[in-house]
Design an enzyme around this catalytic site. Structure first.
Site, short mmCIF file in Angstrom:
data_model
loop_
_atom_site.label_atom_id
_atom_site.label_comp_id
_atom_site.label_asym_id
_atom_site.label_seq_id
_atom_site.Cartn_x
_atom_site.Cartn_y
_atom_site.Cartn_z
N ASP A 67 0.84 -1.13 0.04
CA ASP A 67 0.01 -0.03 -0.10
C ASP A 67 0.89 1.44 0.05
O ASP A 67 1.98 1.33 -0.47
CB ASP A 67 -0.89 0.06 1.20
CG ASP A 67 -2.33 0.42 0.95
OD1 ASP A 67 -2.35 1.84 0.77
OD2 ASP A 67 -2.98 -0.15 1.13
N HIS A 282 -4.18 5.59 3.76
CA HIS A 282 -4.88 4.36 3.16
C HIS A 282 -4.24 3.16 3.63
O HIS A 282 -4.95 2.28 4.02
CB HIS A 282 -4.58 4.51 1.53
CG HIS A 282 -5.53 3.61 0.80
ND1 HIS A 282 -4.76 2.42 0.45
CD2 HIS A 282 -6.64 3.71 0.34
CE1 HIS A 282 -5.98 1.82 -0.26
NE2 HIS A 282 -6.83 2.73 -0.47
N SER A 452 -11.10 -0.88 -1.61
CA SER A 452 -9.88 -0.86 -0.68
C SER A 452 -10.29 -1.20 0.59
O SER A 452 -9.33 -2.08 1.31
CB SER A 452 -9.30 0.51 -0.95
OG SER A 452 -8.47 0.83 -2.07
#
Length: 528
Positions: A67, A282, A452
């Site tokens: 990521d 994220h 995600s």
């Protein structure tokens, strides 16, 4: 790319109406709750812990989060961060001789001696830049016959890039105009964080003021203005600004920061050990969904209770490079990961063969790869979406799961409106709307939407199964997850262009269902 951005269709021309889609408030931890007892379509994780796992022994499972970065000091993550026990922190020596110096908690393939890449161009931009140099002095009438297909692809890609850049510039202009006008209204109100009543009581001084007031009253509802402004206006502005200035910018190339040869996919040993990087929102959010500490009575609860998160940075704010994806997969497999979460994707590929080789390597090492389907509301049986489990040589990765995103309510809105789908290309769906999880700095938490967020729900489930049933192979774990879904036997709404259509949920993915931890663990217990 990081799909953690504003997924609303914003009509930001000041002449048009403004329409925001606000997330409905959901029960905390809803992704782990049970449809029958809690009235939300979670995966029954808490029920599984209570009824199936109480008193049972487990082994730790390493999950690699490929990521944008992970905040290893977050209060809800620090206990579950993987530590490479063969490496001595900070001594500048590759103690375990794996080619990566001081890789104590993972590796950053976007880093170099002087820092890390934050923003990148899209793969489309890279392809156009490469081919523009190749065909600089070539026209349709002078291109060599052997190069005609490549030239035609270049023209097609260049046209697409120009179109998307034009749209991004238009959107940036629209949201900039709205933002500036809203800032002016807030200044006239005289409060940094005005309430809904403040906007109701505001007397417009111009027609533009009136349109801004109307838009805010239509969309603010009971929300805090400051939060609304940050999540809707500022985030939207940032997204389109990044598109114009970085993602679609042919002149932008940050790769010198890394210091590698970006065109050499066989190069393995580059980067640095900063697994957080410049933007770990994220990756931290993904990590919390998988494994946030279930024992500390704070924050949230991850799906899995005996997991170690390995941070591997390969995804900038822009499109990931195939070289970095391949090396990240290999690094994870070589260093003990049994599950790899990949909450990224793109529509073009520079060197798919390199990624295929890495996937085959991970599969040979008994690793389960979990990939987010993407957030463009596209049928990826038809539209290209990389990386993919389908190899260039015709084979298919046996231990790979592609995940779509579902919402909390079992009705026609069950499919998340943004989620990609595909009757043969997406395997399962999992919760991916209004998922609260860990975000960087000051031990914060935030709700996010996306495939995600759905992929790590499945990664957490896979890790949970491998933790309590460690003799199961990656292929068996995939089979268990797919066989144990809760089937959805009704139609759901889906956007087709400007129209809303009703389609069977069974047509959205291979299994036609939502993953379920309770069912999966019961099934796992029957495997010998």
């Amino acid at each position: 790319m990081n799909k953690n951005f504003l997924r609303r269709v914003l009509s930001l021309s000041l002449v048009a109406s403004i329409s925001f889609i606000a997330n409905a408030q959901q029960k905390p931890n809803w992704q782990n709750l049970d449809l029958k007892t809690d009235s939300v379509f979670g995966i029954s994780t808490e029920k599984a812990y209570k009824e199936l796992l109480k008193g049972k022994k487990s082994v730790p499972v390493i999950v690699a989060v490929l990521d944008g970065g992970v905040d290893l000091n977050h209060e809800d993550l620090k206990r579950v961060i993987w530590t490479n026990k063969k490496e001595i922190a900070g001594n500048g020596i590759d103690d375990d001789k794996n080619g990566y110096v001081d890789d104590v908690h993972g590796w950053n393939f976007l880093g170099g001696p002087k820092g890390s890449v934050e923003f990148e161009v899209l793969e489309l931009t890279r392809l156009v830049r490469r081919d523009a140099a190749r065909f600089a002095n070539v026209t349709a009438s002078t291109v060599a016959p052997k190069d005609k297909d490549a030239y035609d692809t270049f023209i097609k890609n260049r046209t697409e890039l120009e179109k998307e850049l034009g749209t991004a510039k238009s959107n940036l202009a629209g949201i900039s105009g709205f933002k500036n006008a809203l800032d002016a209204v807030v200044k006239k109100i005289g409060k940094e964080n005005p309430t809904l009543d403040d906007f109701k009581n505001f007397k417009p001084q111009t027609p533009l003021d009136g349109r801004i007031k109307e838009a805010i009253l239509d969309n603010l509802k009971g929300d805090d203005f400051k939060d609304f402004y940050e999540s809707q206006i500022a985030e939207g502005y940032k997204y389109y600004y990044n598109q114009v200035n970085y993602n679609y910018n042919l002149d932008y190339d940050p790769r010198s920061i890394v210091g590698d040869d970006p065109n050499n996919s066989k190069e393995r040993f580059y980067g640095n050990n900063d697994i957080k990087g410049p933007d770990a929102l994220h990756g931290s959010h993904v990590s919390g969904i998988i494994a946030a500490d279930r024992t500390n009575n704070i924050g949230i609860k991850g799906v899995a209770d005996n997991v170690l998160i390995m941070g591997v940075r390969n995804t900038p704010n822009g499109d990931e490079r195939d070289k970095d994806v391949a090396n990240a997969i290999r690094y994870a497999a070589d260093n003990g990961a049994k599950v790899i979460n990949m909450s990224f994707g793109k529509a073009y590929s520079w060197d798919k063969a390199a990624v295929d080789e890495a996937v085959k390597y991970a599969v040979s090492k008994d690793v389960l790869l979990v990939h987010a389907a993407g957030n463009e509301n596209q049928d990826i049986d038809v539209e290209k979406n990389f990386p993919t489990n389908k190899y260039l040589d015709g084979g298919v990765a046996s231990s790979w799961i592609t995940v779509g995103a579902s919402g909390p309510l079992d009705g026609d809105q069950l499919k998340a409106p943004f989620s990609n789908y595909g009757k043969t290309s997406v395997d399962v769906f999992a919760p991916g709307v209004s998922i609260k999880s860990t975000v960087p700095d000051n031990n914060q938490y935030k709700e996010e939407d996306g495939t995600s967020m759905a992929a790590p729900v499945v990664s957490g489930l896979a890790a949970l199964i491998r933790s309590y049933y460690p003799k199961l192979t990656a292929v068996q774990v995939k089979e268990i997850i797919m066989k144990s879904v809760v089937k959805v036997n009704h139609n759901v709404s889906n956007m087709k262009g400007a129209d809303t259509v009703s389609i069977p949920f069974a047509d959205l993915c291979v299994t036609g269902g939502i993953v379920n931890a309770y069912n999966a663990l019961k099934l796992a217990a029957t495997y010998k």
